[in-house]
Design a protein around this motif. Sequence first.
Motif, PDB file in Angstrom:
ATOM      1  N   ARG A 414      47.877  38.351  42.366  1.00 54.54           N
ATOM      2  CA  ARG A 414      47.439  37.073  41.935  1.00 54.54           C
ATOM      3  C   ARG A 414      45.939  36.670  41.549  1.00 54.54           C
ATOM      4  O   ARG A 414      45.755  35.523  41.509  1.00 54.54           O
ATOM      5  CB  ARG A 414      48.055  35.912  42.854  1.00 54.54           C
ATOM      6  CG  ARG A 414      49.515  36.208  43.206  1.00 54.54           C
ATOM      7  CD  ARG A 414      50.137  35.123  44.346  1.00 54.54           C
ATOM      8  NE  ARG A 414      50.380  33.763  43.444  1.00 54.54           N
ATOM      9  CZ  ARG A 414      49.904  32.707  43.675  1.00 54.54           C
ATOM     10  NH1 ARG A 414      48.886  32.788  44.890  1.00 54.54           N
ATOM     11  NH2 ARG A 414      49.805  31.315  43.108  1.00 54.54           N
ATOM     12  N   ASP A 416      44.759  36.458  38.767  1.00 59.24           N
ATOM     13  CA  ASP A 416      44.649  35.779  37.545  1.00 59.24           C
ATOM     14  C   ASP A 416      44.664  34.301  37.819  1.00 59.24           C
ATOM     15  O   ASP A 416      44.134  33.489  36.825  1.00 59.24           O
ATOM     16  CB  ASP A 416      45.831  35.840  36.612  1.00 59.24           C
ATOM     17  CG  ASP A 416      47.154  35.776  37.398  1.00 59.24           C
ATOM     18  OD1 ASP A 416      47.221  35.942  38.588  1.00 59.24           O
ATOM     19  OD2 ASP A 416      48.134  35.255  36.846  1.00 59.24           O
ATOM     20  N   GLN A 417      44.918  33.974  39.049  1.00 63.68           N
ATOM     21  CA  GLN A 417      44.712  32.594  39.289  1.00 63.68           C
ATOM     22  C   GLN A 417      43.583  32.126  40.004  1.00 63.68           C
ATOM     23  O   GLN A 417      43.295  31.101  40.940  1.00 63.68           O
ATOM     24  CB  GLN A 417      45.932  32.007  40.064  1.00 63.68           C
ATOM     25  CG  GLN A 417      47.152  32.159  39.350  1.00 63.68           C
ATOM     26  CD  GLN A 417      48.408  31.555  40.168  1.00 63.68           C
ATOM     27  OE1 GLN A 417      48.321  30.443  40.899  1.00 63.68           O
ATOM     28  NE2 GLN A 417      49.746  32.271  40.132  1.00 63.68           N
ATOM     29  N   ARG A 423      34.925  33.305  41.399  1.00 66.82           N
ATOM     30  CA  ARG A 423      34.255  34.422  40.797  1.00 66.82           C
ATOM     31  C   ARG A 423      32.748  34.367  40.844  1.00 66.82           C
ATOM     32  O   ARG A 423      31.955  35.403  41.268  1.00 66.82           O
ATOM     33  CB  ARG A 423      34.722  34.636  39.258  1.00 66.82           C
ATOM     34  CG  ARG A 423      34.195  35.687  38.477  1.00 66.82           C
ATOM     35  CD  ARG A 423      34.422  35.604  37.090  1.00 66.82           C
ATOM     36  NE  ARG A 423      35.803  35.554  36.901  1.00 66.82           N
ATOM     37  CZ  ARG A 423      36.456  36.554  36.025  1.00 66.82           C
ATOM     38  NH1 ARG A 423      35.841  37.759  35.696  1.00 66.82           N
ATOM     39  NH2 ARG A 423      37.788  36.559  35.563  1.00 66.82           N
ATOM     40  N   THR A 444      35.454  42.338  36.669  1.00 64.69           N
ATOM     41  CA  THR A 444      36.686  42.380  36.299  1.00 64.69           C
ATOM     42  C   THR A 444      37.658  42.261  37.486  1.00 64.69           C
ATOM     43  O   THR A 444      37.610  42.913  38.508  1.00 64.69           O
ATOM     44  CB  THR A 444      36.836  43.771  35.325  1.00 64.69           C
ATOM     45  OG1 THR A 444      35.874  43.730  34.339  1.00 64.69           O
ATOM     46  CG2 THR A 444      38.354  43.679  34.823  1.00 64.69           C
ATOM     47  N   ARG A 446      41.563  42.831  38.745  1.00 58.64           N
ATOM     48  CA  ARG A 446      42.700  43.664  38.365  1.00 58.64           C
ATOM     49  C   ARG A 446      43.867  43.616  39.489  1.00 58.64           C
ATOM     50  O   ARG A 446      43.404  43.669  40.535  1.00 58.64           O
ATOM     51  CB  ARG A 446      42.190  45.080  38.145  1.00 58.64           C
ATOM     52  CG  ARG A 446      43.443  46.214  37.826  1.00 58.64           C
ATOM     53  CD  ARG A 446      42.758  47.375  37.112  1.00 58.64           C
ATOM     54  NE  ARG A 446      41.826  47.033  36.204  1.00 58.64           N
ATOM     55  CZ  ARG A 446      40.935  48.243  35.629  1.00 58.64           C
ATOM     56  NH1 ARG A 446      41.222  49.232  36.128  1.00 58.64           N
ATOM     57  NH2 ARG A 446      40.157  47.859  34.717  1.00 58.64           N
TER      58      ARG A 446
END
Length: 455
Positions: A414, A416-417, A423, A444, A446
């Motif tokens: 998860r 992507d959330q 980050r 990045t 992944r």
Amino acid sequence: MPKHVPTVAIVGRPNVGKSTLFNRLVGKKVALVDDLPGVTRDRREGEAQLLGLDFTIIDTAGFEDENALTLPGRMRAQTEAAVASADVALFLFDSRVGILPLDEEIARWLRAGSTPVVLVANKAEGKAGNDGVLESLSLGFGDPVEMSAEHGEGVADLFEALLPLLEPEGYDDTPDEPAPYYDEETGPLKLAIVGRPNAGKSTLVNRILGEERMITGPEAGITRDSIAIDFMWQDRPIHLIDTAGMRKRAKVQDKLEKLSVADALHAIDFAEVVVLLLDATLGLEVQDLKIADRVLEEGRALVIALNKWDVAEGPSSLFNGVRAALDEGLAQARGVPLVAVSAATGKGVDQMIAAAFEVREMWSKRVGTGALNRWFERAVEANPPPAPGGKRIKLRYITQAKTRPPGFILFGTRVDQLPESYRRYLVNGIRKELGFGAVPVRLTLRAPKNPFDDK
């Protein structure tokens, strides 16, 4: 020992095709070319190969009869220096136009010197240049080499004219010894100097080199081409690139200035470290931050240099103010090196170059997977990722995928959330705790492929 590489300088009045011939001999479009006379100002060097004959080629500014204190006069001084240091001069004229009074003056100057001259009738394709070729016999250099730099016609004749001057003892086609090997960390530092017009970039380059290699003066925008020069600093090789000033995009209307800015942006792409030169008498402007942001977006290491420090008012408060503005305006690289310099006196120049080598070392750094993941575990434990919608984001491990600039891949579920703020927290931790300083860091995210996604 590698054999001596001779030098050939191209001279002629403006707009006879000198830069076109330069590009033809180096095998790529390096020098800016335009129908407008006087595009080239500083002399540019390149490695040329003509049918196996290797030499250094120098493109020079159009030779004009002007007062030495004017810009054309200073350009002429650069041309004279290039010819004096060359083994051969290629005297180019436009065969379609014929011999003009300025061509005759250049011929008198060349005849008075000691550098061998090869006369070249450019734009001689077809029959349009026949009359100009006949006129050129009056210059006293014998029959000219007829060619078309744009279309590549006549290169074999140019080879035959240059060969006895560059290889007087016979053509040696034995291969040179290979150039010394440099690895990424110890090889020549590719260093570009960028900034707004009139910030003092060319003056700084001259100070670094210890010679008047670049044309300077009070006029803004003197430099048009990006000029690359190789030299040694404290026994360390540097490939130094001076660039054209970059104004706000809305102010760049002239076609030639657009080409110059594009050339400067290409120099940023090529560089390892970019020095952004600011004018201390003007302080930090929005355009400076835009240039810095472009450098970081391209993944290049950045050093900020405050020039004209010898005439700045309130230097201490100015330095602190620029430091605070940079940290606020460049949040993605807070703490970028800031050095006060004076191109006029040389103050701070050694510190600036030392800072460039230091940031390249960080830019090239690689961290072992074990040490990287030990830091990662501590970072996640100290500040666990959020659970949007009550569903936990699980971060598994991190690895460094590349250097120059450093790039990392974070694996988890998860991801992507994962919020942008988290980050940034990880990137800032990488910089601060793993020794990457203010160089651009790529992270990045992944997630493992779900085997049921295609079902």
